[in-house]
Design a protein around this motif. Structure first.
Motif, PDB file in Angstrom:
ATOM      1  N   TRP A  52      30.181 -33.493  30.577  1.00 51.84           N
ATOM      2  CA  TRP A  52      30.339 -33.949  29.202  1.00 51.84           C
ATOM      3  C   TRP A  52      29.590 -33.043  28.228  1.00 51.84           C
ATOM      4  O   TRP A  52      30.119 -32.674  27.183  1.00 51.84           O
ATOM      5  N   GLN A  90      33.778 -40.253  30.603  1.00 50.92           N
ATOM      6  CA  GLN A  90      33.623 -39.215  29.590  1.00 50.92           C
ATOM      7  C   GLN A  90      33.837 -39.777  28.187  1.00 50.92           C
ATOM      8  O   GLN A  90      33.106 -39.442  27.245  1.00 50.92           O
ATOM      9  N   ARG A 149      31.148 -30.644  25.273  1.00 53.30           N
ATOM     10  CA  ARG A 149      30.749 -30.952  23.909  1.00 53.30           C
ATOM     11  C   ARG A 149      30.147 -29.745  23.196  1.00 53.30           C
ATOM     12  O   ARG A 149      30.370 -29.543  21.997  1.00 53.30           O
ATOM     13  N   GLN A 195      28.757 -35.876  35.977  1.00 55.69           N
ATOM     14  CA  GLN A 195      29.490 -36.378  34.814  1.00 55.69           C
ATOM     15  C   GLN A 195      28.755 -36.048  33.516  1.00 55.69           C
ATOM     16  O   GLN A 195      29.389 -35.680  32.515  1.00 55.69           O
ATOM     17  N   THR A 240      30.997 -40.205  24.908  1.00 59.17           N
ATOM     18  CA  THR A 240      31.211 -39.815  23.513  1.00 59.17           C
ATOM     19  C   THR A 240      30.911 -40.982  22.570  1.00 59.17           C
ATOM     20  O   THR A 240      30.288 -40.798  21.512  1.00 59.17           O
TER      21      THR A 240
END
Length: 608
Positions: free
Chosen positions: A374, A344, A378, A370, A348
């Motif tokens: 994420w 994660q 976000r 995953q 980013t």
């Protein structure tokens, strides 16, 4: 009622209810009202969110030929005879708090106990029922006397129970508990002395039954404990140590460390072990035979510091030709950062380039999961999902994806087919396109399989915007933390899954061809996982048991086949199988443990 009378019972009930209502921080319990061990058990029960009105549930079948039942049989028989006129009942539980034997003197008491589900097979662990005479001695590791409303579960308020843990005399491990129960009106403090004595007698019986592996481990421990330094001695099932800071070495770290030491290519009989998270290092010596009968002795060279991590050991040979060093990695029962938390964070970082974000990995590693997780975190919204085939359809992806990104939603393209070079360039340009009306953190993510190393034109899996999701084969030393994380997502709010050392060793040795998808199926198929029950080797798929056989010598393999054949011929009856093999029953038990043979319905030959 006892001399304390109904008023005390009411005060106890009110104090327990206040603890539930006000919480652990605000509520206080008068020291004169209940014993310290009862208050501590109440607080553990509240922290585990035990429901006072919950009914016990059946934990599953237990082995009627287990060591604790064999050791306790004659002891329980004698005490049942001695208690004929006492209106008391004897309960024996295994290490999970599951009742494996109940000895009733009076049929009237049996009806009362049946209404409380206090019978064989039911789970009376403290995590399930709160404070009680079977589960609490296991958690407190000492004798307790629980009377009336001191029980956390309302259905047990009419009982008084004196309970004692049963410690294995050689290993010191808690292997079960014994409780002497009566109606609260006829309870006596003498029950405490009686249950303590009966527990000692069962422990003595266990010592007489100890097999050669336990005795060999105990001898090794006595040999090394005379050292000036702290020592730890272990085999595949047991740890003995006099190092206080390693007292919480749990089944997970033991299994990981033992597996790494067992599989290490030993040039000699010793190696140096670094444990950075402990702030110490150890000299490890291999004793006895290899394989499942191996014993390892760890002598700690420097004092232990911080709490130990799960021992994700990676062997690195020294260049000078001296002893190799086995480095302990960061992995405690609750690691600071799991492998998927790393993924994660990498996502980013990859998104900072404001272009296409690629997530690559083998089938089943959880690329889509995953990436979706994420994007949700976000943007606060569910991502719009497309497939590679949608990119070739006129307008389907390009219009819908653009609208989603302008709305601040993430877009996920699942790579179910190989992306052509032309489409890849178009997709990368599409991801970089400025969208002044939207974005707000939204990104375009593409999931793909790893690149083909033999094809120079295949650049998938490379570049600054690429994040790789590791396979379980890459995370073998971190498998316990992966299991906890996957289980937490499958069963939110449920306790963390617990595996016996042998079962965990099966998981560590399994190749996991379908990666996390296979692990998720396994956890979903195991009914013990959402309940927090202990998972044994017999609960795992049969194929996983076979992974334990790879370390056997040719002689051990032949011996295993002979024992399995005798068990099938005897239809699972161990005494008869021992006769067929011409060995004693105790010898058979020892060999079955050493060779990891499970005698269940799979040992029974199929009918015609």
């Amino acid at each position: 009622m006892p001399v304390d009378g109904p008023r005390r019972e009411d005060e106890v009930r009110i104090a327990r209810e206040r603890l539930l209502e006000q919480g652990l921080v605000r509520a206080s319990v008068p020291a004169s009202l209940v014993a310290k061990e009862i208050e501590q058990s109440w607080r553990r029960s509240v922290s585990h969110r035990v429901d006072p009105g919950a009914e016990p549930h059946v934990l599953g079948e237990f082995d009627p030929d287990s060591a604790i039942l064999r050791a306790a049989g004659r002891v329980l028989d004698q005490w049942q005879t001695n208690l004929t006129d006492s209106r008391m009942t004897l309960f024996l539980a295994d290490e999970e708090g599951r009742i494996v034997s109940r000895r009733i003197v009076d049929a009237q008491d049996g009806r009362l106990l049946d209404r409380a589900n206090a019978a064989e097979g039911f789970n009376f662990s403290e995590r399930t029922l709160g404070t009680n005479g079977l589960g609490t001695p296991i958690e407190a590791r000492g004798v307790v006397f629980v009377r009336g409303n001191e029980h956390f579960n309302d259905a047990l308020a009419q009982l008084a129970c004196a309970g004692a843990p049963i410690k294995h005399p050689i290993t010191g491990r808690i292997v079960g508990s014994l409780s002497l129960a009566s109606h609260v009106d006829v309870a006596s403090p003498l029950m405490v002395a009686m249950v303590r004595q009966a527990g000692h007698e069962i422990a003595e019986a266990l010592e007489h039954m100890a097999d050669s592996r336990d005795l060999e481990l105990a001898r090794a421990y006595r040999l090394f404990r005379s050292s000036r330094r702290p020592v730890l001695v272990m085999n595949s099932e047991t740890v003995m140590t006099d190092l206080p800071s390693l007292a919480h070495l749990d089944a997970e770290s033991h299994a990981v460390l033992w597996e790494k030491l067992r599989l290490h290519r030993w040039d000699g009989d010793s190696l140096k072990l670094e444990l950075p998270m402990l702030g110490t290092e150890a000299m490890v010596r291999r004793l006895g035979r290899g394989g499942q009968d191996a014993i390892f002795a760890l002598e700690f060279l420097t004092p232990a510091g911080a709490a130990p991590s799960e021992l994700d050991a990676v062997v690195s040979e020294t260049g000078s030709g001296t002893v190799p060093i086995l480095r302990g990695g960061a992995a405690s029962p609750r690691p600071q950062q799991s492998p998927y938390e790393v993924v994660q964070r990498q996502l980013t970082t990859a998104a900072a380039a404001n272009g296409l974000v690629r997530v690559v990995g083998d089938p089943g590693v959880g690329k889509r999961h995953q990436a979706s997780k994420w994007l949700r975190q976000r943007t606060g919204q569910e991502p719009e999902v497309f497939t590679v085939r949608d990119l070739a359809a006129d307008g389907l992806f390009w219009a819908g994806g653009d609208a989603a990104l302008r709305e601040g939603r993430g877009v996920l393209v699942v790579g179910d087919a190989r992306l052509s070079g032309e489409l890849r360039e178009r997709l990368e340009e599409f991801a970089r396109r400025p969208r002044p009306d939207g974005d707000r953190g939204a990104r375009l993510v593409l999931t793909e399989y790893p690149f083909d190393a033999d094809d120079p034109a295949d650049s998938v899996g490379t570049g600054a915007g690429t994040v790789r999701v590791p396979s379980l084969a890459d995370l073998r030393g971190e498998l316990p933390s992966v299991v906890r994380e996957v289980s937490a997502e499958l069963f939110p709010g449920a306790p963390a899954p617990r595996f016996s050392p042998a079962a965990l060793q099966c998981l560590l040795a399994w190749p996991w061809p379908d990666n996390v998808a296979e692990l998720a199926r396994l956890l979903t198929d195991l009914p013990q996982v959402p309940r927090g029950g202990l998972i044994q080797t017999q609960d795992l798929p049969v194929a996983m048991h076979q992974t334990r056989r790879s370390s056997l010598s040719r002689y051990e393999e032949a011996e295993r086949e002979a024992i399995e054949g005798a068990l099938r011929e005897a239809e699972g009856n161990k005494s008869r199988a021992a006769e067929i093999l011409g060995i004693g029953r105790t010898t058979l038990y020892r060999k079955m443990r050493a060779l990891k043979i499970e005698a269940d319905e799979r040992m029974i030959a199929p009918g015609p």
